[in-house]
Design a protein around this motif. Structure first.
Motif, mmCIF file in Angstrom:
data_model
loop_
_atom_site.group_PDB
_atom_site.id
_atom_site.type_symbol
_atom_site.label_atom_id
_atom_site.label_comp_id
_atom_site.label_asym_id
_atom_site.label_seq_id
_atom_site.Cartn_x
_atom_site.Cartn_y
_atom_site.Cartn_z
ATOM 1 N N PHE A 1 45.049 17.054 53.610
ATOM 2 C CA PHE A 1 44.219 16.802 54.602
ATOM 3 C C PHE A 1 43.080 15.970 53.896
ATOM 4 C CE2 PHE A 1 46.119 19.589 57.567
ATOM 5 C CZ PHE A 1 46.626 18.742 58.543
ATOM 6 N N TRP A 2 42.954 16.538 52.726
ATOM 7 C CA TRP A 2 41.844 15.978 51.623
ATOM 8 C C TRP A 2 41.912 14.703 51.441
ATOM 9 C CZ3 TRP A 2 42.242 14.844 46.517
ATOM 10 C CH2 TRP A 2 41.088 14.262 45.932
ATOM 11 N N LEU A 3 43.276 14.339 50.933
ATOM 12 C CA LEU A 3 43.472 12.829 50.676
ATOM 13 C C LEU A 3 43.511 12.054 51.742
ATOM 14 C CD1 LEU A 3 46.559 13.761 47.997
ATOM 15 C CD2 LEU A 3 44.055 12.808 47.697
ATOM 16 N N ALA A 4 44.003 12.434 52.838
ATOM 17 C CA ALA A 4 44.279 11.904 54.381
ATOM 18 C C ALA A 4 42.937 11.595 54.975
ATOM 19 C CB ALA A 4 45.042 12.351 55.237
ATOM 20 N N SER A 5 41.790 12.203 54.444
ATOM 21 C CA SER A 5 40.584 12.104 55.070
ATOM 22 C C SER A 5 39.461 11.313 54.342
ATOM 23 C CB SER A 5 40.078 13.378 55.718
ATOM 24 O OG SER A 5 40.032 14.255 54.628
ATOM 25 N N VAL A 6 39.855 10.998 53.220
ATOM 26 C CA VAL A 6 38.861 10.458 52.158
ATOM 27 C C VAL A 6 38.458 9.029 53.042
ATOM 28 C CG1 VAL A 6 38.605 9.195 49.930
ATOM 29 C CG2 VAL A 6 39.721 11.487 50.050
ATOM 30 N N ILE A 7 37.022 8.892 52.889
ATOM 31 C CA ILE A 7 36.484 7.684 53.464
ATOM 32 C C ILE A 7 35.737 6.963 52.383
ATOM 33 C CG2 ILE A 7 34.613 6.847 54.959
ATOM 34 C CD1 ILE A 7 34.969 9.461 56.797
ATOM 35 N N GLY A 8 36.259 5.612 52.359
ATOM 36 C CA GLY A 8 35.934 4.736 51.204
ATOM 37 C C GLY A 8 34.709 3.923 51.993
ATOM 38 N N GLU B 1 31.631 15.112 50.765
ATOM 39 C CA GLU B 1 31.143 16.305 51.236
ATOM 40 C C GLU B 1 29.866 15.815 52.216
ATOM 41 O OE1 GLU B 1 30.115 18.633 47.967
ATOM 42 O OE2 GLU B 1 31.980 19.163 47.648
ATOM 43 N N ALA B 2 29.021 14.760 51.791
ATOM 44 C CA ALA B 2 27.763 14.498 52.607
ATOM 45 C C ALA B 2 28.436 13.803 53.881
ATOM 46 C CB ALA B 2 27.145 13.479 51.922
ATOM 47 N N ILE B 3 29.455 12.905 53.741
ATOM 48 C CA ILE B 3 30.082 12.439 55.130
ATOM 49 C C ILE B 3 30.565 13.626 56.002
ATOM 50 C CG2 ILE B 3 31.721 11.130 56.129
ATOM 51 C CD1 ILE B 3 31.518 9.248 53.536
ATOM 52 N N ASP B 4 31.285 14.380 55.507
ATOM 53 C CA ASP B 4 31.781 15.421 56.438
ATOM 54 C C ASP B 4 30.902 16.315 57.151
ATOM 55 O OD1 ASP B 4 34.567 14.947 55.552
ATOM 56 O OD2 ASP B 4 34.479 16.251 53.780
ATOM 57 N N SER C 1 40.673 8.412 58.999
ATOM 58 C CA SER C 1 40.038 9.538 58.471
ATOM 59 C C SER C 1 39.265 10.225 59.332
ATOM 60 C CB SER C 1 39.325 9.261 57.237
ATOM 61 O OG SER C 1 40.368 8.328 56.246
ATOM 62 N N LEU C 2 38.450 9.519 60.187
ATOM 63 C CA LEU C 2 37.559 10.104 61.220
ATOM 64 C C LEU C 2 38.231 10.801 62.206
ATOM 65 C CD1 LEU C 2 35.274 7.231 61.477
ATOM 66 C CD2 LEU C 2 34.471 9.446 60.340
ATOM 67 N N LEU C 3 39.538 9.947 62.713
ATOM 68 C CA LEU C 3 40.239 10.621 63.705
ATOM 69 C C LEU C 3 40.857 12.133 63.170
ATOM 70 C CD1 LEU C 3 42.064 7.654 65.159
ATOM 71 C CD2 LEU C 3 40.093 8.828 66.313
ATOM 72 N N LEU C 4 41.265 12.107 61.966
ATOM 73 C CA LEU C 4 42.018 13.353 61.364
ATOM 74 C C LEU C 4 41.063 14.268 61.214
ATOM 75 C CD1 LEU C 4 44.246 12.000 58.424
ATOM 76 C CD2 LEU C 4 44.896 13.092 60.715
ATOM 77 N N SER C 5 39.503 14.109 60.981
ATOM 78 C CA SER C 5 38.508 14.979 60.800
ATOM 79 C C SER C 5 38.019 15.558 62.117
ATOM 80 C CB SER C 5 37.324 14.487 59.842
ATOM 81 O OG SER C 5 37.762 14.042 58.535
ATOM 82 N N TYR C 6 38.011 14.687 63.088
ATOM 83 C CA TYR C 6 37.512 15.050 64.382
ATOM 84 C C TYR C 6 38.403 15.804 65.347
ATOM 85 C CZ TYR C 6 32.882 12.926 64.386
ATOM 86 O OH TYR C 6 31.592 12.401 64.187
ATOM 87 N N PHE C 7 39.728 15.503 65.082
ATOM 88 C CA PHE C 7 41.026 15.998 66.046
ATOM 89 C C PHE C 7 41.922 17.000 65.237
ATOM 90 C CE2 PHE C 7 39.135 12.151 68.113
ATOM 91 C CZ PHE C 7 39.003 12.855 69.383
#
Length: 283
Positions: A276-283, A143-146, A254-260
């Protein structure tokens, strides 16, 4: 008189088959211990947050919401920048050996990078949505990253979250915890330790009693990511470069999905929330 039998000349031996070389992580040093202590004490416990006292950073943090997120990102960028510089300085030789060892079946390894990323998403969907019957739970870390992504440009996010962050974590969780520790303990036991430790690092506030987001559902994406990277690291000869590549690919995608993709889908993204939640998890 029978004709001579065709065959190799006396003393001939076939050329040895080329095999995957071990990247030779090396022995654990006092410098590695110092870097680990700095990571645990300075970064994970929030000591790096003292950077917020610097006037330029403090001005951002005390501004509006966008500026506050930019200030938070700047603190993380400084922290990861320092840690990445230390990690590269201490593991540069091992990184170079792993790059040279990467040449064996390099095309297959590259092909498996997106395959592994996609497989992890499918595995997470099966475990979380089908088996556990959950829509997913987002950790406070995610959530903080998002929230930060709403206030910073893509290239800055890729540099810090997509490149520097993964190298720092691979240095500690694969190169040290598996590569160097396996000199004393079986490599697969070290791998199991790494797989357990990697998800927990993303739930530090919960482990310290400052959050309640620690649950099996929230941990699953980090757990599967840790398993895939760990297996990839070990089977490619304890290859730091390949582990970094797997981790960086996950974060950049994950960043590309979140931005575009998510903004482009707009309201329809809600219908595919779990995916989308699973595909955008940043480790």
């Amino acid at each position: 008189m029978s004709p001579p039998v065709a065959g190799p000349p006396p003393g001939w031996r076939p050329a040895p088959r080329r095999q995957q070389k071990d990247a030779e992580p090396g022995a654990f040093t006092w410098w590695d211990l110092g870097a680990t202590l700095f990571y645990v004490v300075g970064f994970l416990t929030g000591l790096i947050g003292l950077v917020a006292l610097l006037p330029p950073v403090n001005e951002l943090l005390t501004g509006d919401e966008v500026q506050a997120q930019q200030g938070t990102f700047l603190i993380n960028a400084i922290g990861y920048g320092i840690l990445a510089a230390i990690a590269v300085a201490l593991s540069g030789a091992a990184l170079w050996r792993s790059i040279k060892a990467f040449s064996y079946l390099w095309w297959l390894k590259l092909l498996l990078v997106p395959v592994a990323w996609f497989a992890s998403i499918l595995l997470n969907l099966v475990i979380i949505v089908i088996i556990l019957g959950s829509d997913g739970e987002t950790s406070e870390n995610q959530e903080a990253i998002d929230a930060m992504l709403q206030a910073i440009p893509l290239l800055a996010a890729v540099a810090v979250i997509g490149i520097l962050g993964p190298y720092v974590e691979e240095y500690f969780f694969r190169h040290l915890l598996i590569g160097k520790l396996s000199k004393y303990i079986n490599v697969w036991i070290c791998g199991a330790i790494s797989v357990v430790a990697f998800p927990l690092i993303h739930f530090i506030p919960a482990l310290l009693g400052m959050a309640d987001d620690l649950s099996f559902v929230a941990i699953v994406p980090y757990l599967t990511m840790g398993i895939i990277i760990t297996v990839g690291y070990i089977v490619t000869g304890r290859n730091l470069f390949y582990a970094w590549l797997l981790h960086a690919f996950n974060n950049v995608m994950s960043l590309l999905l979140s931005y575009f993709l998510v903004p482009w889908l707009g309201d329809h993204a809600g219908e595919l929330q779990s995916t989308f939640w699973l595909a955008s998890v940043i480790g």
